[in-house]
Every structure is written in C-alpha cells, then in structure tokens.
Design a protein around this motif. Structure first.
Motif, PDB file in Angstrom:
ATOM      1  N   VAL A  59       0.837  -1.198   0.000  1.00  0.00           N
ATOM      2  CA  VAL A  59       0.000   0.000   0.000  1.00  0.00           C
ATOM      3  C   VAL A  59       0.873   1.250   0.000  1.00  0.00           C
ATOM      4  O   VAL A  59       0.617   2.217  -0.724  1.00  0.00           O
ATOM      5  N   LEU A  60       1.934   1.223   0.805  1.00  0.00           N
ATOM      6  CA  LEU A  60       2.850   2.357   0.866  1.00  0.00           C
ATOM      7  C   LEU A  60       3.491   2.628  -0.484  1.00  0.00           C
ATOM      8  O   LEU A  60       3.670   3.785  -0.884  1.00  0.00           O
ATOM      9  N   SER A  61       3.839   1.557  -1.209  1.00  0.00           N
ATOM     10  CA  SER A  61       4.471   1.740  -2.513  1.00  0.00           C
ATOM     11  C   SER A  61       3.538   2.449  -3.483  1.00  0.00           C
ATOM     12  O   SER A  61       3.979   3.304  -4.261  1.00  0.00           O
ATOM     13  N   LYS A  62       2.259   2.134  -3.439  1.00  0.00           N
ATOM     14  CA  LYS A  62       1.300   2.792  -4.335  1.00  0.00           C
ATOM     15  C   LYS A  62       1.119   4.258  -3.963  1.00  0.00           C
ATOM     16  O   LYS A  62       0.992   5.124  -4.833  1.00  0.00           O
ATOM     17  N   VAL A  63       1.106   4.540  -2.662  1.00  0.00           N
ATOM     18  CA  VAL A  63       0.990   5.933  -2.217  1.00  0.00           C
ATOM     19  C   VAL A  63       2.248   6.700  -2.609  1.00  0.00           C
ATOM     20  O   VAL A  63       2.176   7.815  -3.142  1.00  0.00           O
ATOM     21  N   TYR A  64       3.401   6.116  -2.344  1.00  0.00           N
ATOM     22  CA  TYR A  64       4.677   6.778  -2.635  1.00  0.00           C
ATOM     23  C   TYR A  64       4.862   7.010  -4.124  1.00  0.00           C
ATOM     24  O   TYR A  64       5.336   8.068  -4.552  1.00  0.00           O
ATOM     25  N   MET A  65       4.478   6.027  -4.928  1.00  0.00           N
ATOM     26  CA  MET A  65       4.681   6.127  -6.371  1.00  0.00           C
ATOM     27  C   MET A  65       3.572   6.911  -7.063  1.00  0.00           C
ATOM     28  O   MET A  65       3.602   7.075  -8.285  1.00  0.00           O
ATOM     29  N   SER A  66       2.583   7.386  -6.322  1.00  0.00           N
ATOM     30  CA  SER A  66       1.613   8.296  -6.934  1.00  0.00           C
ATOM     31  C   SER A  66       2.246   9.649  -7.211  1.00  0.00           C
ATOM     32  O   SER A  66       1.693  10.464  -7.954  1.00  0.00           O
ATOM     33  N   ASN A  67       3.401   9.887  -6.606  1.00  0.00           N
ATOM     34  CA  ASN A  67       4.190  11.076  -6.898  1.00  0.00           C
ATOM     35  C   ASN A  67       4.883  10.878  -8.249  1.00  0.00           C
ATOM     36  O   ASN A  67       5.762  10.024  -8.379  1.00  0.00           O
ATOM     37  N   PRO A  68       4.531  11.639  -9.288  1.00  0.00           N
ATOM     38  CA  PRO A  68       5.146  11.443 -10.610  1.00  0.00           C
ATOM     39  C   PRO A  68       6.663  11.617 -10.597  1.00  0.00           C
ATOM     40  O   PRO A  68       7.361  10.998 -11.403  1.00  0.00           O
ATOM     41  N   LEU A  69       7.182  12.443  -9.689  1.00  0.00           N
ATOM     42  CA  LEU A  69       8.632  12.597  -9.590  1.00  0.00           C
ATOM     43  C   LEU A  69       9.297  11.278  -9.213  1.00  0.00           C
ATOM     44  O   LEU A  69      10.370  10.944  -9.728  1.00  0.00           O
ATOM     45  N   ALA A  70       8.665  10.521  -8.322  1.00  0.00           N
ATOM     46  CA  ALA A  70       9.206   9.226  -7.930  1.00  0.00           C
ATOM     47  C   ALA A  70       9.258   8.278  -9.124  1.00  0.00           C
ATOM     48  O   ALA A  70      10.219   7.526  -9.302  1.00  0.00           O
ATOM     49  N   VAL A  71       8.232   8.320  -9.962  1.00  0.00           N
ATOM     50  CA  VAL A  71       8.189   7.462 -11.152  1.00  0.00           C
ATOM     51  C   VAL A  71       9.312   7.828 -12.120  1.00  0.00           C
ATOM     52  O   VAL A  71      10.031   6.957 -12.624  1.00  0.00           O
ATOM     53  N   VAL A  72       9.483   9.107 -12.375  1.00  0.00           N
ATOM     54  CA  VAL A  72      10.507   9.562 -13.323  1.00  0.00           C
ATOM     55  C   VAL A  72      11.901   9.195 -12.823  1.00  0.00           C
ATOM     56  O   VAL A  72      12.734   8.648 -13.574  1.00  0.00           O
ATOM     57  N   LEU A  73      12.175   9.474 -11.553  1.00  0.00           N
ATOM     58  CA  LEU A  73      13.518   9.224 -11.017  1.00  0.00           C
ATOM     59  C   LEU A  73      13.825   7.734 -10.932  1.00  0.00           C
ATOM     60  O   LEU A  73      14.947   7.306 -11.222  1.00  0.00           O
ATOM     61  N   GLN A  74      12.837   6.932 -10.545  1.00  0.00           N
ATOM     62  CA  GLN A  74      13.069   5.492 -10.462  1.00  0.00           C
ATOM     63  C   GLN A  74      13.213   4.874 -11.843  1.00  0.00           C
ATOM     64  O   GLN A  74      14.052   3.989 -12.051  1.00  0.00           O
ATOM     65  N   GLN A  75      12.419   5.329 -12.808  1.00  0.00           N
ATOM     66  CA  GLN A  75      12.540   4.802 -14.164  1.00  0.00           C
ATOM     67  C   GLN A  75      13.863   5.224 -14.791  1.00  0.00           C
ATOM     68  O   GLN A  75      14.446   4.477 -15.580  1.00  0.00           O
ATOM     69  N   PHE A  76      14.348   6.411 -14.442  1.00  0.00           N
ATOM     70  CA  PHE A  76      15.679   6.833 -14.909  1.00  0.00           C
ATOM     71  C   PHE A  76      16.734   5.861 -14.397  1.00  0.00           C
ATOM     72  O   PHE A  76      17.624   5.441 -15.148  1.00  0.00           O
ATOM     73  N   ARG A  77      16.652   5.497 -13.129  1.00  0.00           N
ATOM     74  CA  ARG A  77      17.611   4.546 -12.570  1.00  0.00           C
ATOM     75  C   ARG A  77      17.538   3.204 -13.303  1.00  0.00           C
ATOM     76  O   ARG A  77      18.564   2.587 -13.605  1.00  0.00           O
ATOM     77  N   HIS A  78      16.318   2.756 -13.575  1.00  0.00           N
ATOM     78  CA  HIS A  78      16.130   1.444 -14.199  1.00  0.00           C
ATOM     79  C   HIS A  78      16.529   1.444 -15.679  1.00  0.00           C
ATOM     80  O   HIS A  78      17.203   0.516 -16.142  1.00  0.00           O
ATOM     81  N   ALA A  79      16.109   2.458 -16.419  1.00  0.00           N
ATOM     82  CA  ALA A  79      16.302   2.456 -17.872  1.00  0.00           C
ATOM     83  C   ALA A  79      17.664   2.980 -18.298  1.00  0.00           C
ATOM     84  O   ALA A  79      18.187   2.567 -19.340  1.00  0.00           O
ATOM     85  N   VAL A  80      18.247   3.885 -17.529  1.00  0.00           N
ATOM     86  CA  VAL A  80      19.491   4.545 -17.953  1.00  0.00           C
ATOM     87  C   VAL A  80      20.707   4.017 -17.218  1.00  0.00           C
ATOM     88  O   VAL A  80      21.776   3.859 -17.807  1.00  0.00           O
ATOM     89  N   VAL A  81      20.571   3.700 -15.928  1.00  0.00           N
ATOM     90  CA  VAL A  81      21.746   3.334 -15.129  1.00  0.00           C
ATOM     91  C   VAL A  81      21.921   1.826 -15.037  1.00  0.00           C
ATOM     92  O   VAL A  81      22.944   1.281 -15.433  1.00  0.00           O
ATOM     93  N   THR A  82      20.923   1.122 -14.496  1.00  0.00           N
ATOM     94  CA  THR A  82      21.049  -0.327 -14.326  1.00  0.00           C
ATOM     95  C   THR A  82      19.685  -0.991 -14.277  1.00  0.00           C
ATOM     96  O   THR A  82      18.774  -0.504 -13.589  1.00  0.00           O
TER      97      THR A  82
END
Length: 307
Positions: A239-262
């Motif tokens: 539940v916390l993950s869904k609340v935390y990831m409702s922040n679009p900034l969290a989505v952008v920064l995490q996807q940057f880590r996944h798609a660009v870094v590792t």
C-alpha cells in the motif's frame, strides 16, 4: 449611431476581445514562446566569462556534497552489499539531481514570471500563456545540456549503453507536462496570493527529500519493513508503494535509474506490482496540467488589472 457627436458602443460593433491565455495561431504561439526562451537564455549568460558552466555549478556542488556524505560518511554501498538499488550510485544520484533541478528551476522561476513581465503584460497584446511556458522551455534547455554531462559521467563510471536509453525523452516529456501544469497554476495564483512564493519554496524542499533523489525507491520502502508478528505496527509496504509512487517525480527518477543506469534496480511498474498501477501517476500529471491550464486560462484576461 451617435448621440451629440459621440460614438456609441453599438456603432463600434462588438467590443475588442481582451488578452487571452492562447491565440488562434499555434505556429505564432510556439514561435513566440521559443524566441522568449532563447532571449532569456542569452541574457542569463550575457557578459559572463564562464557562461553556461555556471549553470552546472549548483547541481554539481549538491551532487559532490551528497555523494561524499553518502558514500564516504554514511557508506550506503557498504551498508547494503549486493543491493542493486545502489549500483553505480554516483550516476543515479547525479541524474536524479539534474532531473529534480529542472523541476525546481522551472516551477520556482514561474511563480513570479507574470509579475516580472508586468511592463509587457500591460502594454502588449500577446497570448499570456507564453510567459510561464517560456520559463519551462528555458529550463529544458538547461536540462538538455546537463544531461549531456550526466551521460559523460555515466560512461566514465562504467555504465554501459543500453537500448532503454531511448526512454529518456519520454521521461523528460512526462516530467515537462507536470512542470508546465504546476508552472501555469503557480504563476496565475501568485497574482492574487503573494504567499505562494514562500509556500512553494517549502513544498519544493519537501518534494526533494520525499522523492527518491538521494535514495532509490526500493531502499526507501525497505526501510519501513513488512508487517510481521514481531513487528505488527510496521506499514503495509504494498500500500505504501502505491501511495509513494503516486508522486510522478518518484516514477521519473526510479525509471531513470532502471532504464538509464542499471536494470538491476526495479522499474516503477515492478515496485507498484503491475503496469496497470502506472495509471495513478499518469492521472496525477494529467490532472495537474488540466488544473493549471484551467486556472491560468480563467485568470489571463484579468492579469493586467490585478498586478
């Protein structure tokens, strides 16, 4: 008709339409937005010996301080051996700071943008939405150049080129839509409520520390721990993950880590538990843009008289 030689409104026909947020010529609108952004870009570095290099000073200084503290003092890599959330931590941190700097620079710069252009607003007829969007575009110029530095740093740090690097433009567009909506909303509200500026400064700081700029999303969620018989008061991580990831900034920064870094660090969809949950941050961005556009469009004809 005229009465005693005076021209009446009926004789003039329909009254002249006041200034609006948009005009009927999209090409002229974007041409004007682009030219204002370019002019502001040139003026920002006019007479400066180092020019654009000054634009890198703030994110690089912040990166240096945070990197030294979290790798040498806090030793996040050593404290979490084998945790993919910390792979190529330097690149993750620098990229996140650059992306958040774009968000912060554009939204903070847009708060006073209409008031700072009061002379133009009072004297010249032009689509008012050009003003906040030119601030966003100017910040995108800076972001583009800063990302070049991020990729150079990534290659030097040992990050291998990946096909998923092509996702970065989509992430930038997604973030830019969010920034444009917030910028329109802040610039229009500031005309009526001058407290918006200090309030947004505080909100901006809260977003910096509550978004995964410094620490990746999985590491943030792991800090809360799952509910167990020995720890019944722990938060519900799914539940916390869904609340935390409702922040679009969290989505952008995490996807940057996944798609660009590792790829070793999970994507936002994996953190949320499915692709369908990405609809939450997407709807947040759409709502932010729609609200910003609506408020700015409603207030645009009355800007000059309320400055």
């Amino acid at each position: 008709m005229s009465l005693g030689g005076a021209v009446t409104y009926e004789a003039l026909g329909k009254p002249i339409r006041g200034p609006r947020a948009l005009n009927d010529d999209p090409a002229r609108f974007w041409h004007l937005t682009f030219n204002i952004a370019v002019t502001q870009w040139k003026l920002r570095f006019f007479g400066s010996a180092l020019g654009y290099l000054w634009q890198l000073v703030r994110p690089l200084l912040l990166f240096t301080v945070l990197y030294v503290f979290f790798t040498k003092v806090a030793n996040v890599n050593g404290a979490h051996p084998g945790d993919p959330s910390y792979d190529n931590y330097g690149t993750q941190l620098l990229g996140s700071i650059v992306l958040f700097t774009f968000f912060s620079e554009a939204t903070m710069g847009s708060v006073r943008c209409v008031l700072d252009n009061e002379a133009l607003v009072r004297k010249i007829q032009f689509p008012r939405m050009v003003i906040p969007l030119s601030i966003v575009l100017l910040s995108m110029f800076n972001l583009g150049l800063n990302l070049v530095v991020v990729f150079i740093f990534a290659l030097v740090a040992g990050v291998h080129p990946m096909l998923t690097w092509l996702e970065l433009p989509l992430l930038v567009v997604f973030l830019a839509v969010l920034v444009a909506g917030i910028s329109m909303l802040l610039s229009s509200l500031f005309i009526y409520f001058r407290d918006i500026q200090p309030i947004w400064e505080v909100v901006n700081q809260i977003l910096f520390y509550s978004s995964p700029v410094i620490i990746a999303v999985p590491a943030v969620l792991a800090a809360f721990g799952p509910k167990t018989a020995l720890n019944p008061r722990a938060l519900d991580v799914p539940v916390l993950s869904k609340v935390y990831m409702s922040n679009p900034l969290a989505v952008v920064l995490q996807q940057f880590r996944h798609a660009v870094v590792t790829h070793a660090t999970p994507s936002p969809a994996a953190v949320l538990g499915g692709q369908e949950y990405l609809a939450i941050p997407i709807l947040v961005v759409i709502a932010a843009f729609a609200l910003g556009f609506y408020v700015f469009n409603k207030t645009a004809p009355y800007v000059a008289e309320n400055l």
